[in-house]
Write a protein that holds these residues in place. Structure first.
Motif, PDB file in Angstrom:
ATOM      1  N   ASN A 125     -36.503   4.050  27.452  1.00 54.74           N
ATOM      2  CA  ASN A 125     -37.616   3.498  26.669  1.00 54.74           C
ATOM      3  C   ASN A 125     -37.181   2.361  25.755  1.00 54.74           C
ATOM      4  OD1 ASN A 125     -39.449   5.432  27.723  1.00 54.74           O
ATOM      5  ND2 ASN A 125     -38.562   6.948  26.350  1.00 54.74           N
ATOM      6  N   ASP A 126     -36.139   1.668  26.108  1.00 55.24           N
ATOM      7  CA  ASP A 126     -35.633   0.565  25.289  1.00 55.24           C
ATOM      8  C   ASP A 126     -36.347  -0.732  25.647  1.00 55.24           C
ATOM      9  OD1 ASP A 126     -34.070  -0.888  23.516  1.00 55.24           O
ATOM     10  OD2 ASP A 126     -32.436  -1.140  24.942  1.00 55.24           O
ATOM     11  N   THR A 127     -37.633  -0.791  25.345  1.00 53.39           N
ATOM     12  CA  THR A 127     -38.423  -1.970  25.706  1.00 53.39           C
ATOM     13  C   THR A 127     -38.034  -3.199  24.894  1.00 53.39           C
ATOM     14  OG1 THR A 127     -40.153  -1.270  24.173  1.00 53.39           O
ATOM     15  CG2 THR A 127     -40.407  -0.614  26.490  1.00 53.39           C
ATOM     16  N   ALA A 128     -37.431  -2.985  23.721  1.00 57.62           N
ATOM     17  CA  ALA A 128     -37.005  -4.117  22.894  1.00 57.62           C
ATOM     18  C   ALA A 128     -35.664  -4.679  23.354  1.00 57.62           C
ATOM     19  CB  ALA A 128     -36.909  -3.685  21.434  1.00 57.62           C
ATOM     20  N   GLY A 129     -34.976  -3.986  24.236  1.00 57.49           N
ATOM     21  CA  GLY A 129     -33.721  -4.477  24.777  1.00 57.49           C
ATOM     22  C   GLY A 129     -32.521  -4.332  23.853  1.00 57.49           C
ATOM     23  N   HIS A 130     -32.581  -3.384  22.914  1.00 59.99           N
ATOM     24  CA  HIS A 130     -31.458  -3.169  21.998  1.00 59.99           C
ATOM     25  C   HIS A 130     -30.194  -2.743  22.747  1.00 59.99           C
ATOM     26  CE1 HIS A 130     -33.874  -3.714  18.457  1.00 59.99           C
ATOM     27  NE2 HIS A 130     -34.735  -2.816  18.875  1.00 59.99           N
ATOM     28  N   TYR A 131     -30.371  -2.042  23.846  1.00 58.98           N
ATOM     29  CA  TYR A 131     -29.226  -1.530  24.600  1.00 58.98           C
ATOM     30  C   TYR A 131     -29.222  -2.056  26.035  1.00 58.98           C
ATOM     31  CZ  TYR A 131     -28.822   1.464  20.565  1.00 58.98           C
ATOM     32  OH  TYR A 131     -28.696   1.921  19.277  1.00 58.98           O
ATOM     33  N   ARG A 132     -29.615  -3.301  26.194  1.00 60.65           N
ATOM     34  CA  ARG A 132     -29.684  -3.864  27.548  1.00 60.65           C
ATOM     35  C   ARG A 132     -28.299  -4.001  28.174  1.00 60.65           C
ATOM     36  NH1 ARG A 132     -28.191  -9.017  27.506  1.00 60.65           N
ATOM     37  NH2 ARG A 132     -28.343 -10.064  25.513  1.00 60.65           N
ATOM     38  N   LEU A 133     -27.278  -4.355  27.394  1.00 58.93           N
ATOM     39  CA  LEU A 133     -25.921  -4.449  27.948  1.00 58.93           C
ATOM     40  C   LEU A 133     -25.430  -3.082  28.401  1.00 58.93           C
ATOM     41  CD1 LEU A 133     -24.187  -6.825  25.357  1.00 58.93           C
ATOM     42  CD2 LEU A 133     -25.020  -7.409  27.647  1.00 58.93           C
ATOM     43  N   ALA A 134     -25.684  -2.084  27.580  1.00 60.08           N
ATOM     44  CA  ALA A 134     -25.266  -0.726  27.923  1.00 60.08           C
ATOM     45  C   ALA A 134     -26.025  -0.222  29.149  1.00 60.08           C
ATOM     46  CB  ALA A 134     -25.477   0.214  26.746  1.00 60.08           C
ATOM     47  N   ASN A 135     -27.327  -0.439  29.189  1.00 59.76           N
ATOM     48  CA  ASN A 135     -28.105   0.019  30.349  1.00 59.76           C
ATOM     49  C   ASN A 135     -27.623  -0.642  31.635  1.00 59.76           C
ATOM     50  OD1 ASN A 135     -29.699   1.926  29.105  1.00 59.76           O
ATOM     51  ND2 ASN A 135     -31.451   0.569  28.831  1.00 59.76           N
ATOM     52  N   ARG A 136     -27.328  -1.928  31.561  1.00 55.53           N
ATOM     53  CA  ARG A 136     -26.818  -2.631  32.739  1.00 55.53           C
ATOM     54  C   ARG A 136     -25.470  -2.062  33.163  1.00 55.53           C
ATOM     55  NH1 ARG A 136     -26.092  -8.677  31.744  1.00 55.53           N
ATOM     56  NH2 ARG A 136     -24.193  -7.975  30.744  1.00 55.53           N
ATOM     57  N   ALA A 137     -24.578  -1.823  32.199  1.00 58.42           N
ATOM     58  CA  ALA A 137     -23.250  -1.275  32.512  1.00 58.42           C
ATOM     59  C   ALA A 137     -23.359   0.149  33.047  1.00 58.42           C
ATOM     60  CB  ALA A 137     -22.366  -1.314  31.266  1.00 58.42           C
ATOM     61  N   ILE A 138     -24.318   0.901  32.534  1.00 60.79           N
ATOM     62  CA  ILE A 138     -24.526   2.271  33.022  1.00 60.79           C
ATOM     63  C   ILE A 138     -24.944   2.248  34.487  1.00 60.79           C
ATOM     64  CG2 ILE A 138     -26.083   4.261  32.834  1.00 60.79           C
ATOM     65  CD1 ILE A 138     -25.920   3.850  29.739  1.00 60.79           C
ATOM     66  N   LEU A 139     -25.883   1.378  34.826  1.00 57.64           N
ATOM     67  CA  LEU A 139     -26.320   1.294  36.225  1.00 57.64           C
ATOM     68  C   LEU A 139     -25.171   0.855  37.139  1.00 57.64           C
ATOM     69  CD1 LEU A 139     -29.881  -0.254  35.830  1.00 57.64           C
ATOM     70  CD2 LEU A 139     -29.294   2.112  36.403  1.00 57.64           C
ATOM     71  N   GLU A 140     -24.365  -0.080  36.684  1.00 57.21           N
ATOM     72  CA  GLU A 140     -23.213  -0.513  37.481  1.00 57.21           C
ATOM     73  C   GLU A 140     -22.209   0.615  37.647  1.00 57.21           C
ATOM     74  OE1 GLU A 140     -21.510  -4.060  35.802  1.00 57.21           O
ATOM     75  OE2 GLU A 140     -23.383  -5.170  35.995  1.00 57.21           O
ATOM     76  N   ALA A 141     -21.968   1.360  36.568  1.00 54.13           N
ATOM     77  CA  ALA A 141     -21.011   2.469  36.625  1.00 54.13           C
ATOM     78  C   ALA A 141     -21.513   3.579  37.547  1.00 54.13           C
ATOM     79  CB  ALA A 141     -20.751   3.018  35.224  1.00 54.13           C
ATOM     80  N   VAL A 142     -22.799   3.872  37.482  1.00 55.15           N
ATOM     81  CA  VAL A 142     -23.365   4.885  38.382  1.00 55.15           C
ATOM     82  C   VAL A 142     -23.227   4.408  39.825  1.00 55.15           C
ATOM     83  CG1 VAL A 142     -25.497   6.040  39.107  1.00 55.15           C
ATOM     84  CG2 VAL A 142     -24.911   5.911  36.682  1.00 55.15           C
ATOM     85  N   GLY A 143     -23.363   3.118  40.049  1.00 58.35           N
ATOM     86  CA  GLY A 143     -23.159   2.567  41.389  1.00 58.35           C
ATOM     87  C   GLY A 143     -21.743   2.787  41.900  1.00 58.35           C
ATOM     88  N   LYS A 144     -20.790   2.894  41.000  1.00 64.93           N
ATOM     89  CA  LYS A 144     -19.390   3.115  41.404  1.00 64.93           C
ATOM     90  C   LYS A 144     -19.065   4.581  41.622  1.00 64.93           C
ATOM     91  CE  LYS A 144     -17.654  -0.836  38.787  1.00 64.93           C
ATOM     92  NZ  LYS A 144     -16.871  -1.248  37.616  1.00 64.93           N
ATOM     93  N   ILE A 145     -19.624   5.456  40.787  1.00 68.10           N
ATOM     94  CA  ILE A 145     -19.196   6.860  40.841  1.00 68.10           C
ATOM     95  C   ILE A 145     -20.319   7.832  41.177  1.00 68.10           C
ATOM     96  CG2 ILE A 145     -17.318   6.472  39.206  1.00 68.10           C
ATOM     97  CD1 ILE A 145     -19.055   7.875  37.067  1.00 68.10           C
ATOM     98  N   GLY A 146     -21.528   7.327  41.371  1.00 69.56           N
ATOM     99  CA  GLY A 146     -22.672   8.206  41.591  1.00 69.56           C
ATOM    100  C   GLY A 146     -22.627   8.940  42.918  1.00 69.56           C
ATOM    101  N   THR A 147     -23.274  10.077  42.934  1.00 75.06           N
ATOM    102  CA  THR A 147     -23.391  10.867  44.158  1.00 75.06           C
ATOM    103  C   THR A 147     -24.451  10.230  45.053  1.00 75.06           C
ATOM    104  OG1 THR A 147     -25.057  12.299  43.132  1.00 75.06           O
ATOM    105  CG2 THR A 147     -22.732  13.005  42.975  1.00 75.06           C
TER     106      THR A 147
END
Length: 165
Positions: A125-147
């Motif tokens: 729910n970060d519509t203001a983009g306060h954690y956009r860098l973290a959200n992007r890095a999280i998606l990339e990390a899940v792409g590396k280690i996700g099931t």
């Protein structure tokens, strides 16, 4: 005229008193300065080079975001699955760049055990983009280690637009 001076003096003193009693700011220091000549930078780099995880963990609680950032970044090159639980705490850091580098380090670990921490840390729910860098890095990390089921779910999300960053 004599009565106005004490009144003005009292008002001025009252204003001065209250201006000095302002509550502390709730702003979080988010300034990350990467200065390779600083002693802290060099010490963390030495700990990283020597793979001294226990020495790096102490910086996870430092009040300076630069030191939290550097220590988390060190784990990205160490690829230490044992560090995932500790790195996961940094996924809740108030500084977006610290969260992002923690997510990156978890992804670099190669351990699927980090997936649950990453998914929990994603700010939906970060519509203001306060954690956009973290959200992007999280998606990339899940792409590396996700099931496979998680990756299939991510690949079929229909609410993301091509313009989303």
């Amino acid at each position: 005229m004599k009565h106005q001076r004490p009144t003005l003096l009292i008002l001025a003193l009252t204003a001065l008193f209250y201006s000095g009693c302002m509550p502390p700011s709730n702003e979080v220091d988010s300034n990350i300065t990467l200065d390779a000549s600083s002693p802290e930078f060099q010490r963390i780099a030495d700990f990283q080079d020597q793979q001294l995880a226990d020495s790096l963990y102490t910086f996870f609680h430092d009040e300076q975001p630069t030191l939290r950032y550097l220590s988390a970044r060190a784990f990205a090159s160490m690829r230490s699955p044992e560090a995932i639980d500790s790195l996961a705490r940094l996924l809740q850091d108030p500084v977006d760049r610290v969260r992002a580098i923690a997510a990156y380090a978890i992804g670099q670990s190669g351990a699927a055990a980090g997936e649950r921490y990453l998914l929990r840390a994603f700010e939906r729910n970060d519509t203001a983009g306060h954690y956009r860098l973290a959200n992007r890095a999280i998606l990339e990390a899940v792409g590396k280690i996700g099931t496979e089921p998680t990756l299939a779910d991510l690949a079929t999300v229909s609410t993301y637009e091509p313009t989303d960053t």
